[in-house]
Design a protein around this motif. Structure first.
Motif, short mmCIF file in Angstrom:
data_model
loop_
_atom_site.label_atom_id
_atom_site.label_comp_id
_atom_site.label_asym_id
_atom_site.label_seq_id
_atom_site.Cartn_x
_atom_site.Cartn_y
_atom_site.Cartn_z
N PHE A 70 -46.26 -13.60 16.65
CA PHE A 70 -47.69 -14.17 16.40
C PHE A 70 -47.59 -15.76 16.56
CE2 PHE A 70 -46.95 -10.59 13.45
CZ PHE A 70 -47.94 -9.81 13.68
N VAL A 119 -41.34 -12.41 15.71
CA VAL A 119 -41.30 -11.63 14.29
C VAL A 119 -40.31 -10.59 14.61
CG1 VAL A 119 -42.48 -10.39 12.79
CG2 VAL A 119 -43.62 -12.34 13.59
N SER A 178 -38.01 -10.38 2.47
CA SER A 178 -39.26 -10.73 2.79
C SER A 178 -39.75 -11.25 3.95
CB SER A 178 -40.09 -11.37 1.75
OG SER A 178 -41.49 -11.64 1.71
N GLY A 179 -40.63 -10.97 4.89
CA GLY A 179 -41.00 -11.80 6.03
C GLY A 179 -39.69 -11.36 7.23
N GLY A 180 -38.98 -10.37 7.15
CA GLY A 180 -37.87 -9.97 7.93
C GLY A 180 -38.44 -9.20 9.36
N GLY A 181 -39.81 -8.81 9.13
CA GLY A 181 -40.53 -8.24 10.00
C GLY A 181 -40.47 -6.49 9.90
N LYS A 182 -40.34 -5.96 8.72
CA LYS A 182 -40.36 -4.67 8.56
C LYS A 182 -41.61 -4.06 8.72
CE LYS A 182 -38.88 -5.20 4.05
NZ LYS A 182 -38.88 -6.65 4.00
N SER A 183 -42.86 -4.80 7.90
CA SER A 183 -44.15 -4.08 8.00
C SER A 183 -44.58 -4.13 9.65
CB SER A 183 -44.89 -4.89 7.12
OG SER A 183 -44.79 -4.48 5.76
N THR A 184 -44.29 -5.50 10.18
CA THR A 184 -44.65 -5.50 11.53
C THR A 184 -44.08 -4.56 12.53
OG1 THR A 184 -44.88 -7.90 11.13
CG2 THR A 184 -44.79 -7.14 13.52
N GLU A 201 -43.71 0.24 2.05
CA GLU A 201 -43.42 0.15 0.51
C GLU A 201 -44.46 0.92 -0.28
OE1 GLU A 201 -43.06 -3.97 -0.46
OE2 GLU A 201 -42.62 -4.61 1.37
N HIS A 256 -38.35 -1.28 -1.24
CA HIS A 256 -37.42 -2.20 -1.95
C HIS A 256 -36.41 -1.25 -3.14
CE1 HIS A 256 -38.59 -5.91 -0.19
NE2 HIS A 256 -39.80 -5.58 -0.45
N1 LIG Z 1 -51.07 -10.83 11.56
C1 LIG Z 1 -50.10 -12.16 11.52
N2 LIG Z 1 -50.47 -13.15 11.94
C2 LIG Z 1 -49.46 -14.02 11.99
N3 LIG Z 1 -48.26 -13.80 11.20
C3 LIG Z 1 -47.75 -12.62 10.85
C4 LIG Z 1 -48.87 -11.60 10.79
N4 LIG Z 1 -48.40 -10.38 10.21
C5 LIG Z 1 -47.11 -10.91 9.68
N5 LIG Z 1 -46.87 -12.03 10.13
C6 LIG Z 1 -45.68 -12.80 9.86
O1 LIG Z 1 -44.61 -12.25 10.55
C7 LIG Z 1 -43.57 -12.23 9.54
C8 LIG Z 1 -43.04 -11.00 9.14
O2 LIG Z 1 -43.81 -10.21 8.40
P1 LIG Z 1 -43.92 -8.83 7.82
O3 LIG Z 1 -44.86 -8.51 7.01
O4 LIG Z 1 -43.48 -7.83 9.06
O5 LIG Z 1 -42.51 -8.96 6.88
P2 LIG Z 1 -41.95 -7.91 5.80
O6 LIG Z 1 -40.47 -7.62 6.19
O7 LIG Z 1 -42.59 -6.64 5.97
O8 LIG Z 1 -42.10 -8.56 4.47
P3 LIG Z 1 -42.33 -8.03 3.11
O9 LIG Z 1 -40.99 -7.35 2.47
O10 LIG Z 1 -42.83 -9.20 2.40
O11 LIG Z 1 -43.46 -7.18 3.39
C9 LIG Z 1 -43.92 -13.04 8.31
O12 LIG Z 1 -43.42 -14.40 8.47
C10 LIG Z 1 -45.29 -12.99 8.35
O13 LIG Z 1 -45.88 -14.41 7.97
#
Ligand SMILES: Nc1ncnc2c1ncn2[C@@H]1O[C@H](COP(=O)(O)OP(=O)(O)OP(=O)(O)O)[C@@H](O)[C@H]1O
Ligand SMILES: [Mg+2]
Lengths: 223, 252
Positions: free
Chosen positions: B13, B18, B38-44, B175, B207
């Motif tokens: 991003f 990510v 958190s922020g590790g990129g799982k959702s992405t 989640e 989690h």
């Molecule tokens: N649309 C976006 N635009 C910019 N940055 C993003 C976007 N989506 C996610 N990020 C960033 O990408 C990184 C990974 O986010 P992601 O949501 O994939 O983490 P996660 O592992 O799912 O965390 P969590 O456990 O908190 O859900 C984070 O730093 C987040 O701020």
């Protein structure tokens, strides 16, 4: 009592035009407002800027002036004579009024719709997308119905304002109710016609409020 | 054949990288849990697999259909056409953390709408599928309710039913219980457990460590945009090898 009866019938005649302006404006300005809202939210910066300017001009200048421009514009700018234009029972005075009102109200509606559309959570689009709905299906099945509910109170406000604004059509000498009331008032040297006209507007808006309220109630089954 | 294949997935991003080259393969009937800070990129990662985000480079294949592929190692990924995209979308289901049910539709319509208007099933067929799923979710009495009349746990079960309705080859969960009060998570986890027993292919970001250990065949620990460690569920939870995994699990 006779006199009151005469006032009543004459105003009722004018009320036909008032209703006409009202309904045609609603019919045209709401879809147009949706399109303008779309244009305003376009990703293309130039397109979005054009619609932003349109909205700001329509909202930033008097509706009366816009009506005059629509009416006289074709002749003074393009040398097109509008005197002979007639669509069914409607002459150009009436048509110009409806065009002017529609263009103006579409701008207000556009901003209301834009607010409603932008308030929709992203998750609704995403859920629809992964389920395989096309963008068009998503818009008409998922987004628009929820937007309608969200914008209804603001739309009701505009509609009520529109009822009263129809009186501005008198600048184009359309014999809607307010014009009729003015003529009667000066002929009879009396304020009674104005009072009766006021009652008409008030009752009309009362009916609108009842209708809109019942629509709002119908949509209150969720959220 | 694997149901999901993600190869060398990279995603940024802006300046923030990510996903830094993720490889993930899920076999038919396999349950994979993804854990990590958190922020590790799982959702992405999940959003890339479900077409909600586009990857920068890498290949994604779902049930044999190629969603995107890099023409050469590390090159910008090329996506399939719209028609194929719709095909791919019919292959998976996604369950969101915050449900994203359609609030203006009844429970029944939430589940049947895509069946009827995307998958062109008849109303009767769709209703039958819906009734079966609701029974399975222990929600039969709520078919005509609206989402706002349901508890969070019930809403999530409806959204699982919605994802299952089109008989996808794989279901992704991001989640699924994080937005729920503790006493409501049990019902949702039970439903997912049952799906696992039926050999539904699933990828679950969670989690809930004990749940992941019990339900998943394989666990992936993701942090900082890379897969730090992966392995059989019990083993990864009970005997993590990497320091980062140990540190993360120590927090639970
Ligand atoms: N649309 C976006 N635009 C910019 N940055 C993003 C976007 N989506 C996610 N990020 C960033 O990408 C990184 C990974 O986010 P992601 O949501 O994939 O983490 P996660 O592992 O799912 O965390 P969590 O456990 O908190 O859900 C984070 O730093 C987040 O701020
Ligand atoms: Mg996440």
């Amino acid at each position: 009592m006779d006199k009151l009866g005469a006032i009543f019938t004459q105003l009722l005649n004018g009320f036909g035009f008032t209703l006409g302006i009202f309904f045609f404006t609603i019919i045209f300005s709401i879809p147009l407002g949706l399109l303008i809202a779309k244009g305003r939210m376009a990703k293309n910066k130039i397109v979005s800027a054009i619609f932003r300017v349109y909205i700001s001009i329509m909202r930033g200048t008097p509706l009366m002036l816009q009506l005059l421009l629509v009416y006289f514009g074709p002749y003074y700018v393009f040398k097109v004579s509008t005197g002979s234009i007639q669509v069914g029972p409607f002459n150009y005075r009436f048509i110009a009024t409806v065009i002017g009102f529609s263009l103006n109200y579409a701008a207000y509606f556009a901003e209301i719709f834009r607010g409603g559309i932008q308030s929709m959570p992203k998750g609704q689009y995403e859920a629809a997308q992964v389920l395989g709905f096309t963008p068009l299906q998503t818009y008409f099945k998922i987004i628009l119905p929820q937007v309608v509910k969200r914008v209804l109170p603001s739309v009701t406000n505009e509609v009520i304002t529109l009822v009263k604004d129809t009186s501005l059509a008198q600048v184009l000498a359309v014999t809607e109710m307010f014009t009729a009331a003015s003529k009667l008032a000066s002929a009879q040297v009396s304020v009674v016609p104005f009072v009766v006209a006021g009652v008409f507007y008030y009752v009309f808006n009362g009916i609108i409020e009842i209708i809109m309220h019942s629509i709002e109630k119908k949509m209150s089954y969720y959220q | 054949m694997s149901v999901l294949e993600m190869k060398n997935i990279k995603k940024s991003f802006g300046d923030l990288e990510v996903l830094k080259g993720i490889d993930l393969t899920v076999e038919k009937g396999e349950v994979v849990a993804i854990i990590g800070p958190s922020g590790g990129g799982k959702s992405t990662l999940l959003r890339c697999a479900t077409t909600l985000e586009t990857v920068d480079s890498g290949d994604i294949t779902i049930a044999g259909d190629v969603l995107c592929a890099s023409p050469s190692e590390g090159a910008k990924s090329v996506y399939c056409d719209k028609k194929m995209m719709q095909e791919v979308r019919s292959r998976f289901g996604l369950v969101f953390q915050n449900f994203n049910l359609f609030p203006h539709f009844s429970v029944r319509r939430n589940i049947t709408e895509a069946l009827i208007h995307v998958h062109k099933k008849s109303k009767e067929e769709a209703d039958k599928i819906c009734d079966n799923l609701l029974k399975k979710m222990d929600m039969s009495s709520k078919a005509d309710a609206y989402p706002c009349q349901l508890s969070g746990g019930q809403q999530q079960r409806v959204s699982i039913a919605r994802a299952l309705a089109t008989s996808p080859d794989i279901i992704f969960f991001d989640e699924p219980t994080s937005a729920l009060d503790p006493e409501l998570t049990a019902g949702v986890l039970k439903v997912i457990r049952e799906l696992a027993e039926e050999k539904m292919t699933m990828v679950i970001v969670t989690h809930e460590m004990s749940f992941a250990r019990d339900v998943a065949d394989k666990i992936i620990f993701m942090a900082g945009g890379v897969i730090v460690e992966q392995g059989p569920a019990e083993e990864l939870i009970n005997n993590p090898k990497e320091e980062r995994t140990k540190a993360f699990l120590a927090g639970y």
